[in-house]
Design a protein around this motif. Structure first.
Motif, PDB file in Angstrom:
ATOM      1  N   GLN A 122       0.836  -1.200   0.000  1.00 30.89           N
ATOM      2  CA  GLN A 122       0.000   0.000   0.000  1.00 30.89           C
ATOM      3  C   GLN A 122       0.871   1.249   0.000  1.00 30.89           C
ATOM      4  O   GLN A 122       0.625   2.190  -0.758  1.00 30.89           O
ATOM      5  N   GLN A 123       1.886   1.243   0.840  1.00 29.70           N
ATOM      6  CA  GLN A 123       2.788   2.390   0.932  1.00 29.70           C
ATOM      7  C   GLN A 123       3.525   2.608  -0.383  1.00 29.70           C
ATOM      8  O   GLN A 123       3.639   3.745  -0.856  1.00 29.70           O
ATOM      9  N   ARG A 124       4.003   1.533  -0.999  1.00 30.99           N
ATOM     10  CA  ARG A 124       4.712   1.653  -2.270  1.00 30.99           C
ATOM     11  C   ARG A 124       3.804   2.233  -3.351  1.00 30.99           C
ATOM     12  O   ARG A 124       4.234   3.101  -4.123  1.00 30.99           O
ATOM     13  N   VAL A 125       2.562   1.763  -3.409  1.00 32.94           N
ATOM     14  CA  VAL A 125       1.618   2.275  -4.408  1.00 32.94           C
ATOM     15  C   VAL A 125       1.358   3.753  -4.157  1.00 32.94           C
ATOM     16  O   VAL A 125       1.349   4.558  -5.091  1.00 32.94           O
ATOM     17  N   GLN A 126       1.176   4.139  -2.915  1.00 37.12           N
ATOM     18  CA  GLN A 126       0.924   5.547  -2.588  1.00 37.12           C
ATOM     19  C   GLN A 126       2.113   6.422  -2.952  1.00 37.12           C
ATOM     20  O   GLN A 126       1.943   7.559  -3.394  1.00 37.12           O
TER      21      GLN A 126
END
Length: 137
Positions: A122-126
């Protein structure tokens, strides 16, 4: 229609976004708006590559925009048949956008499932697309 039954975010995800992020099964949406169980739970892609995540991030932004575009149409539809038509139109548009970003429907769903389950993803996508929308359950 084969395309409709294979869609990424047809009734289940669009209806979830219309319901403020709650899953269709949890909102009590009519059965006609729900996907078969196999479509609601795509197989996660546990370790998507950076390239796949970038494609997903871009596609998810576009899919979210389609959901926003079709929300008022869905809400204004006078009956179930009209709502199904709105969902079909949104579905076709979403499928087209995902494919244009270089992902198959299965890849998009699998990455979305993995992103839901993994806070690091999730963090990488954000980070890849600050306005990207993580899929909801």
């Amino acid at each position: 229609m084969k395309r409709f039954t294979q869609a990424i975010l047809p009734a289940a995800i669009l209806a979830a976004s219309l319901a403020g992020g709650a899953a269709v099964a949890q909102t009590g949406a009519p059965a006609a708006q729900q996907q078969p169980p196999a479509m609601q739970q795509p197989a996660a892609i546990p370790n998507p590559s950076d390239a796949q995540l970038e494609k997903f991030a871009g596609a998810s932004q576009k899919v979210a925009m389609v959901a926003q575009e079709y929300r008022p149409k869905f809400e204004a539809a006078p009956d179930d048949a009209a709502r199904q038509e709105v969902l079909r139109e949104a579905d076709e548009k979403m499928v087209s956008l995902v494919r244009a970003d270089g992902l198959t429907v299965d890849e998009y769903n699998g990455i979305g499932q993995a992103v839901q389950q993994n806070p690091d993803l999730q963090q990488r996508v954000q980070e890849m697309a600050p306005d990207a929308v993580a899929p909801t359950r």
